[in-house]
Design an enzyme around this catalytic site. Structure first.
Site, mmCIF file in Angstrom:
data_model
loop_
_atom_site.group_PDB
_atom_site.id
_atom_site.type_symbol
_atom_site.label_atom_id
_atom_site.label_comp_id
_atom_site.label_asym_id
_atom_site.label_seq_id
_atom_site.Cartn_x
_atom_site.Cartn_y
_atom_site.Cartn_z
ATOM 1 N N ASP A 136 0.858 -1.179 0.000
ATOM 2 C CA ASP A 136 0.000 0.000 0.000
ATOM 3 C C ASP A 136 0.898 1.233 0.000
ATOM 4 O OD1 ASP A 136 -2.200 1.577 0.114
ATOM 5 O OD2 ASP A 136 -2.639 1.227 2.217
ATOM 6 N N LYS A 164 -12.899 27.398 0.590
ATOM 7 C CA LYS A 164 -11.897 26.494 0.023
ATOM 8 C C LYS A 164 -12.618 25.253 -0.490
ATOM 9 C CE LYS A 164 -10.537 23.444 3.852
ATOM 10 N NZ LYS A 164 -11.525 23.778 4.864
ATOM 11 N N ARG A 219 -2.340 17.039 -4.315
ATOM 12 C CA ARG A 219 -3.784 17.252 -4.276
ATOM 13 C C ARG A 219 -4.019 18.764 -4.305
ATOM 14 N NH1 ARG A 219 -7.902 15.657 0.668
ATOM 15 N NH2 ARG A 219 -9.810 16.304 -0.370
ATOM 16 N N LYS A 268 -6.194 -6.549 -6.169
ATOM 17 C CA LYS A 268 -5.078 -7.090 -5.392
ATOM 18 C C LYS A 268 -5.018 -8.611 -5.504
ATOM 19 C CE LYS A 268 -5.186 -3.281 -2.053
ATOM 20 N NZ LYS A 268 -5.371 -2.869 -0.651
#
Length: 973
Positions: free
Chosen positions: A340, A487, A531, A669
């Site tokens: 991960d 925001k 991001r 996975k």
């Protein structure tokens, strides 16, 4: 399964496509009234209780029986019984204790492993609110049935899979099923696609997921093992059963060896009887049994268990808790790690690193973690990531950007007074924004206290809503205007903006023009794995009655002024790059499986070395350390949808499987692990959620996260990381390699010693006395004593050897060859044969060459003057064989490098246990030879004098032969 209500496996999978009317009809329920008592009882009889089924619970008795399913254990028990038969109580007791200890360690390890499915039961909520008989009732979750009308609110754990029929700002945390860390907004619209992925079924509430926001009402359509969680439980049980039946290569090798040794021991007993013409008296019987016992490496299980236990202890200190001992064996063979990203390769601490302001360009902000320490840089246009000197003064636009970051924010960042560490409380993204503001002296605390000349007071807050992806706050600062700070996602902020702040001046701009201006900047930040958050503000008049005024969100968020955008990312751990490079050097391929956007995943993968930087590989290809092209950069990154869309044949035809899979799902996975297994790869898989349990189970070594991991993931795994750090995985692999290398060393020592004993004892059957009976080269007591003091102590010492310098420079061990490779077998046979021949040759020299050749009469029973040469020859053989086997232990420390090299002699005391064992055994040998009564009456040998010359010369000959053998091996292996 087909019910009276028309519920079967097919339409359970399709409930997200049903309207409320269809679902109510199939489930025979009323959304306003609920089920009546009669229908509830009928459905309970049909569907059973809403519980996850186990396999009948944990049976300690069955677990205990499993410990004795090893053939070597049966052989050791048999040897123990035989030892008691011949009244060798010491040997019998030692063997019995070895069996008990081995079984005890195995029992406690397996008992913990049996809790896998049991931990799933803890995930269900104890009580649920349902509508029955027209009223809302609080019932145990286990009593839910299909058709129940379920009421949900923030903080609840959903008791069963349900179709949502009413929602109000409803969000759930589905991380345990989908792996997505962000809450999922839910709605009641039907979905047309029957095959819609689990994470996209927004009109379904899944069992055991947590309500993070809002309220909802739903119709239960699936309970117990038919829920999505139940399907995982079923899959886990199937995988657990299949995996438990599968033995490791080491277990297979030991079982096969046990069969061969048992057959060989029986053959030797028959041989001893045959040589003595089946005139079996007590001495012949005892010798035959002693010889059979000498065949069996009784210390093997004890040394193996101790070595594994020490490995577990070492790994626990390195923050890796081992749940299953046999995983240590597999660790040394790992060829692929499926990891991960968040928290494992990265720090799981969002950091604001870039800010862009129109007509001012891009700023960089240094510093990581929650501590508000860092500097602001203004990079040049040509070098996006090469900052010039840090700024000392900020522009009006930059200060406003920092102020919005602080005040349009509900997080808190503070210093822990006890530990002195900085901690963040709240959403990770908001924490990153708050830390950024604090770095430039404009944090929320500073602003509220008036550090910028104004005192800021919160008037109203419009929280983040996933449906509109933005948040706004309204502040007063003593002026005639109120300040709106907003925001959110760029596209949702831009659509509210009609102006832009440029060089401190407000300029009119259309939505399309603003979006066109921002698109290149957003793309640039996204390509660097960031991001992107946009920030805007506005000023509105203060109403006459401020305290009692009712604020409308649409009014507050209209006509905003765009200020700028920021880039936030989760920085890689500092040690991740070095750890990935170690893996690459060791021939281990690292795959990153993440739910992130492909651009973000690619950027992080480049930073930690999973895929190459374009600058380092200008031709767009990735080369291994030998210069061979492994794959192109383009084929290294795929999305889950791309990978899952491939057929098995298409996947198997790929030259290399992808290094990075973005937007990864639990099914992806499992598909990747299966694809790796078809290529005969040995896979370590990391995971933290319930949804990761199947992949953790089917991988060769499942590794769960100790900090963020669920109980189910931990129980399904073989190893638990207490620090969730990728570097710990690499350290565990290094430890696994060290352990298996050491297993090879003490296997050589134990089996090689047995071979030496057998050669000595079997060839010794050729010596016949005047009565026609065999003259034993060692008495039964001497055999058992030699077997006891020269096998287990040095083997245990070898089990604690340090890792060789090239431990992580070699490719993964080939599991096909198992433990007994050609080299290991060669060492065992050649070294054992050489030591055995030297030992029996010393017997021959003392008895027939330098002695008078008188082999006496019945010298196996007692001493007489005619047996003097035999007794001295036995003492010589016992002494030489014992010392040789201890010297052999030093040879096994490094099967390829010279035993008497300067480096080895200098480090002769490095392994303190082996060093002290050597001299203790020498002392014991001397005592056995020279203590009156003990030597002739018990060991059936006499003190030696000039025979020491034979012993010393034989040892030197062995060392020369060992050096020559290792020199030849350099050209063979």
């Amino acid at each position: 399964m087909k019910s009276n209500g028309g519920i079967d496996a097919k339409n359970i999978e399709a409930f997200h496509t049903y309207s409320i009317v269809q679902a109510s009809s199939i489930l025979q329920t009323d959304t306003d009234f609920g089920l009546d008592d009669l229908k509830v009882e009928s459905k309970r009889l049909e569907f059973g209780s809403n519980e996850l089924k186990g396999e009948g619970g944990i049976s300690p008795f069955k677990i205990l029986l499993r410990q004795f399913s090893n053939l070597l254990v049966f052989v050791l028990i048999g040897a123990s019984v035989l030892s008691y038969v011949v009244k060798d109580y010491a040997e019998g007791s030692v063997l019995f204790i070895i069996v008990i200890l081995n079984s005890a360690v195995g029992f406690f390890q397996d008992f913990k492993a049996e809790k896998t499915v049991e931990s799933l039961r803890k995930l269900t909520s104890p009580l649920s609110d349902v509508q029955r008989n027209g009223t809302i009732e609080h019932i145990p979750t286990s009593e839910l049935v299909p058709g129940d009308i379920l009421f949900l609110k923030s903080g609840d754990i959903i008791g069963a899979d349900c179709l949502l029929i009413e929602t109000l700002g409803f969000e759930t945390d589905e991380a345990l099923l989908t792996g997505e860390s962000m809450p999922v907004a839910k709605f009641t619209d039907t979905i047309d696609n029957v095959d819609q992925p689990l994470a996209e079924r927004k009109n379904i509430g899944f069992a055991s997921t947590i309500v993070t926001k809002g309220r909802a009402k739903g119709i239960v359509f699936s309970t117990g093992m038919n829920t999505e969680l139940g399907k995982i439980a079923s899959q886990l049980m199937d995988m657990s059963s299949a995996k438990d039946k599968k033995k490791t290569r080491l277990q297979v090798s030991l079982n096969r060896m046990s069969v061969y040794l048992l057959i060989f021991a029986i053959a030797l007993v028959i041989l001893v009887f045959g040589v003595n013409k089946f005139n079996i008296d007590a001495e012949v019987l005892i010798y035959a049994i002693s010889l059979a016992i000498a065949v069996i490496p009784e210390g093997l299980l004890a040394v193996l268990t101790l070595t594994m236990a020490l490995g577990v202890r070492r790994l626990s200190k390195e923050k890796a808790l081992v749940r299953k001992l046999n995983s240590l064996e597999v660790l040394g063979s790992i060829t692929d790690i499926c990891s991960d990203k968040t928290g494992t390769l990265t720090q799981s601490k969002m950091v604001l690193v870039k800010a862009w302001i129109p007509h001012e360009g891009c700023y960089e902000i240094s510093g990581i973690g929650f501590e508000p320490v860092g500097q602001v840089f203004k990079p040049s246009i040509d070098q996006d990531f090469s900052p010039s000197a840090p700024l000392t003064k900020f522009t009006k636009s930059f200060n406003l950007l920092a102020r919005i970051s602080a005040l349009c924010n509900v997080s808190d960042v503070k210093k822990d007074p006890e530990s002195g560490d900085w901690v963040g409380i709240g959403d990770p993204t908001e924490i990153a924004l708050q830390v950024f503001s604090m770095k430039v002296g404009l944090g929320k605390t500073d602003l509220v206290r008036g550090s910028d000349g104004s005192t800021w007071n919160l008037i109203s807050e419009f929280p983040f809503d996933s449906s509109i992806k933005r948040m706004s706050t309204l502040y007063a600062n003593g002026s005639l205007k109120l300040n709106v700070f907003t925001k959110g996602a760029t596209e949702r902020v831009v659509e509210l903006c009609s102006r832009i702040l440029i060089n401190g001046e407000v300029v009119e701009i259309s939505t399309n023009e603003l979006q066109s201006l921002l698109d290149p900047q957003i793309e640039n930040l996204a390509q660097n794995g960031l991001r992107v958050i946009s920030l805007a503000y506005n000023e509105i008049p203060v109403p006459e009655n401020l305290s009692g005024h009712s604020w409308d969100r649409e009014y507050i968020e209209s006509g905003l002024i765009y200020v700028g955008l920021v880039g936030i990312y989760d920085p890689p751990r500092p040690e991740s790059l070095a750890s990935v490079q170690k893996c690459f050097k060791a021939g281990i391929k690292v795959h990153m499986l993440t739910g992130d956007h492909p651009a973000t995943a690619t950027s992080i993968a480049k930073q930690v070395g999973i895929i190459p930087n374009d600058e380092a590989f200008m031709d767009g290809s990735f080369k291994d350390k030998h210069g061979s092209h492994m794959a192109t950069v383009g084929s290294m990154v795929m999305t889950a949808s791309q990978f899952d869309a491939l057929t098995v044949d298409e996947v198997d035809r790929m030259p290399d499987l992808p290094n990075v899979i973005a937007r990864c799902t639990p099914e992806t996975k499992v598909n990747l692990i299966n694809a790796l297994h078809r290529r005969n790869r040995i896979v370590a898989m990391t995971g933290d959620g319930v949804n990761d349990s199947p992949s953790l189970k089917i991988s060769d070594v499942g590794i769960s996260m100790g900090i963020t991991g669920s109980d189910v993931a931990k129980q399904a795994s073989s190893i638990i990381l207490t620090d969730d750090n990728f570097a710990t995985i690499v350290g565990a692999i290094a430890e696994g390699r060290r352990l298996f290398t050491n297993i090879g060393k003490f296997i050589r020592c134990l089996i090689g010693a047995n071979i030496a004993e057998l050669v000595t004892l079997v060839v010794g059957l050729a010596f016949i006395d005047s009565s026609g009976h065999t003259v034993f080269p060692l008495s039964p007591v001497a055999i058992l004593t030699n077997n006891l003091i020269t096998a287990t102590p040095p083997a245990m010492a070898l089990g604690s050897e340090l890792a060789p310098s090239d431990n992580m420079d070699l490719p993964p061990r080939d599991t096909k060859s198992g433990l007994f490779t050609v080299e290991v077998l060669s060492d065992i046979v050649i070294q054992g044969l050489f030591m055995g021949l030297l030992s029996i040759f010393s017997f021959y020299l003392v008895l027939d060459v330098f002695g008078d050749g008188n082999r006496g009469y019945e010298c196996n029973k007692a001493y007489s003057p005619s047996c003097d040469a035999v007794f001295r020859a036995r003492a010589t053989t016992f002494t030489l064989l014992t010392i040789l086997l201890m010297v052999f232990g030093y040879s096994c420390r490094d099967p390829r490098r010279q035993t008497c090299s300067y480096e080895k002699i200098k480090n002769i005391r490095q392994n303190a246990f082996l060093f002290h064992s050597f001299w203790i055994v020498i002392v014991i040998t001397i005592l056995c030879v020279y203590i009156p009564g003990l030597n002739r009456d018990v060991f059936k040998h006499s003190p030696i004098t000039w025979e020491w010359a034979i012993v010393i010369i034989s040892i030197l000959v062995y060392l020369l032969g060992d050096a020559l053998y290792k020199f030849i091996k350099l050209f063979i292996f």
